[in-house]
Design a protein around this motif. Sequence first.
Motif, PDB file in Angstrom:
ATOM      1  N   LEU A  83       0.830  -1.203   0.000  1.00 51.96           N
ATOM      2  CA  LEU A  83       0.000   0.000   0.000  1.00 51.96           C
ATOM      3  C   LEU A  83       0.866   1.256   0.000  1.00 51.96           C
ATOM      4  O   LEU A  83       0.547   2.248  -0.679  1.00 51.96           O
ATOM      5  CB  LEU A  83      -0.929  -0.009   1.212  1.00 51.96           C
ATOM      6  N   ALA A  84       1.961   1.227   0.721  1.00 52.95           N
ATOM      7  CA  ALA A  84       2.889   2.365   0.741  1.00 52.95           C
ATOM      8  C   ALA A  84       3.502   2.580  -0.641  1.00 52.95           C
ATOM      9  O   ALA A  84       3.650   3.720  -1.097  1.00 52.95           O
ATOM     10  CB  ALA A  84       3.986   2.141   1.780  1.00 52.95           C
ATOM     11  N   VAL A  85       3.843   1.491  -1.321  1.00 50.82           N
ATOM     12  CA  VAL A  85       4.395   1.590  -2.674  1.00 50.82           C
ATOM     13  C   VAL A  85       3.358   2.182  -3.628  1.00 50.82           C
ATOM     14  O   VAL A  85       3.652   3.083  -4.420  1.00 50.82           O
ATOM     15  CB  VAL A  85       4.861   0.208  -3.173  1.00 50.82           C
ATOM     16  N   LEU A  86       2.133   1.678  -3.550  1.00 48.76           N
ATOM     17  CA  LEU A  86       1.063   2.201  -4.400  1.00 48.76           C
ATOM     18  C   LEU A  86       0.843   3.691  -4.148  1.00 48.76           C
ATOM     19  O   LEU A  86       0.623   4.461  -5.084  1.00 48.76           O
ATOM     20  CB  LEU A  86      -0.237   1.435  -4.151  1.00 48.76           C
ATOM     21  N   ALA A  87       0.890   4.083  -2.890  1.00 45.29           N
ATOM     22  CA  ALA A  87       0.681   5.494  -2.545  1.00 45.29           C
ATOM     23  C   ALA A  87       1.750   6.369  -3.181  1.00 45.29           C
ATOM     24  O   ALA A  87       1.451   7.432  -3.741  1.00 45.29           O
ATOM     25  CB  ALA A  87       0.683   5.661  -1.028  1.00 45.29           C
ATOM     26  N   HIS A 186       7.317  15.070  -0.725  1.00 44.48           N
ATOM     27  CA  HIS A 186       5.997  14.563  -0.369  1.00 44.48           C
ATOM     28  C   HIS A 186       6.073  13.221   0.363  1.00 44.48           C
ATOM     29  O   HIS A 186       5.057  12.703   0.815  1.00 44.48           O
ATOM     30  CB  HIS A 186       5.128  14.415  -1.619  1.00 44.48           C
ATOM     31  N   GLU A 187       7.271  12.653   0.509  1.00 45.99           N
ATOM     32  CA  GLU A 187       7.421  11.355   1.149  1.00 45.99           C
ATOM     33  C   GLU A 187       6.899  11.362   2.590  1.00 45.99           C
ATOM     34  O   GLU A 187       6.182  10.450   3.010  1.00 45.99           O
ATOM     35  CB  GLU A 187       8.894  10.928   1.141  1.00 45.99           C
ATOM     36  N   GLY A 188       7.274  12.382   3.342  1.00 50.74           N
ATOM     37  CA  GLY A 188       6.830  12.451   4.729  1.00 50.74           C
ATOM     38  C   GLY A 188       5.328  12.571   4.854  1.00 50.74           C
ATOM     39  O   GLY A 188       4.719  12.006   5.780  1.00 50.74           O
ATOM     40  N   LEU A 189       4.715  13.281   3.931  1.00 49.57           N
ATOM     41  CA  LEU A 189       3.261  13.447   3.964  1.00 49.57           C
ATOM     42  C   LEU A 189       2.560  12.132   3.641  1.00 49.57           C
ATOM     43  O   LEU A 189       1.513  11.810   4.227  1.00 49.57           O
ATOM     44  CB  LEU A 189       2.839  14.526   2.959  1.00 49.57           C
ATOM     45  N   ILE A 190       3.110  11.361   2.709  1.00 43.03           N
ATOM     46  CA  ILE A 190       2.529  10.063   2.375  1.00 43.03           C
ATOM     47  C   ILE A 190       2.609   9.134   3.588  1.00 43.03           C
ATOM     48  O   ILE A 190       1.632   8.454   3.936  1.00 43.03           O
ATOM     49  CB  ILE A 190       3.250   9.441   1.172  1.00 43.03           C
ATOM     50  N   GLU A 191       3.758   9.114   4.252  1.00 44.79           N
ATOM     51  CA  GLU A 191       3.908   8.287   5.444  1.00 44.79           C
ATOM     52  C   GLU A 191       2.930   8.710   6.539  1.00 44.79           C
ATOM     53  O   GLU A 191       2.326   7.862   7.219  1.00 44.79           O
ATOM     54  CB  GLU A 191       5.341   8.381   5.964  1.00 44.79           C
ATOM     55  N   ALA A 192       2.759  10.014   6.692  1.00 49.96           N
ATOM     56  CA  ALA A 192       1.828  10.512   7.707  1.00 49.96           C
ATOM     57  C   ALA A 192       0.396  10.101   7.382  1.00 49.96           C
ATOM     58  O   ALA A 192      -0.383   9.739   8.282  1.00 49.96           O
ATOM     59  CB  ALA A 192       1.937  12.032   7.811  1.00 49.96           C
ATOM     60  N   ALA A 193       0.028  10.129   6.106  1.00 53.00           N
ATOM     61  CA  ALA A 193      -1.318   9.733   5.700  1.00 53.00           C
ATOM     62  C   ALA A 193      -1.552   8.248   5.962  1.00 53.00           C
ATOM     63  O   ALA A 193      -2.605   7.848   6.484  1.00 53.00           O
ATOM     64  CB  ALA A 193      -1.532  10.049   4.221  1.00 53.00           C
ATOM     65  N   LEU A 194      -0.569   7.431   5.629  1.00 47.87           N
ATOM     66  CA  LEU A 194      -0.698   5.988   5.873  1.00 47.87           C
ATOM     67  C   LEU A 194      -0.811   5.699   7.369  1.00 47.87           C
ATOM     68  O   LEU A 194      -1.659   4.906   7.791  1.00 47.87           O
ATOM     69  CB  LEU A 194       0.506   5.253   5.271  1.00 47.87           C
ATOM     70  N   ASP A 195       0.031   6.347   8.167  1.00 45.19           N
ATOM     71  CA  ASP A 195      -0.020   6.130   9.614  1.00 45.19           C
ATOM     72  C   ASP A 195      -1.351   6.594  10.194  1.00 45.19           C
ATOM     73  O   ASP A 195      -1.903   5.948  11.096  1.00 45.19           O
ATOM     74  CB  ASP A 195       1.130   6.881  10.304  1.00 45.19           C
ATOM     75  N   ALA A 196      -1.876   7.699   9.690  1.00 47.73           N
ATOM     76  CA  ALA A 196      -3.117   8.243  10.216  1.00 47.73           C
ATOM     77  C   ALA A 196      -4.297   7.300   9.974  1.00 47.73           C
ATOM     78  O   ALA A 196      -5.186   7.166  10.830  1.00 47.73           O
ATOM     79  CB  ALA A 196      -3.411   9.602   9.592  1.00 47.73           C
ATOM     80  N   HIS A 197      -4.304   6.644   8.834  1.00 49.10           N
ATOM     81  CA  HIS A 197      -5.438   5.789   8.479  1.00 49.10           C
ATOM     82  C   HIS A 197      -5.242   4.335   8.861  1.00 49.10           C
ATOM     83  O   HIS A 197      -6.230   3.612   9.101  1.00 49.10           O
ATOM     84  CB  HIS A 197      -5.726   5.886   6.987  1.00 49.10           C
TER      85      HIS A 197
END
Length: 202
Positions: A83-87, A186-197
């Motif tokens: 999912l992280a890769v897809l994001a 944008h890497e940090g923002l993607i990680e934050a979004a994944l962690d949040a959800h």
Amino acid sequence: MDVEGSLRERLVDAGVELVLSEGTASVGLREIARRAGVSHGAPRRYFPTHRALLSAIAHRGFEELGARFAAATAGTAVPHVELAVLARVYVTYALERRGMFELMFRHDLLDSSEQSGTPDGPRLREATLPMFQRVTELVVRCLAQALEPAAAVTAAALWANLHGIAQLRSWGSLQLALGDDGFNSHEGLIEAALDAHLGPMT
């Protein structure tokens, strides 16, 4: 590919180039015909409406994105990692193919319920929905829960979050909000979004 199929592909190719260089608003049947080197009436044989033409162009975008997804996730078995890769692929595609990305999800402009340009071609919804279904299935696996409406809502929220990151990044809004010190990529923002959800990966 026969002559008819070749001409249709040329028209879609011209549309893709136009979307990428000048945006969705610039795409018209006459301009597509001019760029493809055919008479202004020729596109009507394949695309009876403007929506049909835009849908065929958008369909090409989903093919491109799907190919990137497949290449990036080959051999990946851990759902959170996949999912992280897809994001990352999703946001990167948005930044690299901005005009196409903006068109692909404008279902107010597209023909997602009828055939997209050819009588026997796949409907646009059949290119759009599998992407969301895949994200939902990965969310289910990440959260170790049964497939239920809550999982689809979580997947939709994550998708909306990633889409927002891509759009705000391309518009320069995130850079403005976070400043040079707080926004490096944008890497940090993607990680934050994944962690949040989904919660932090363990």
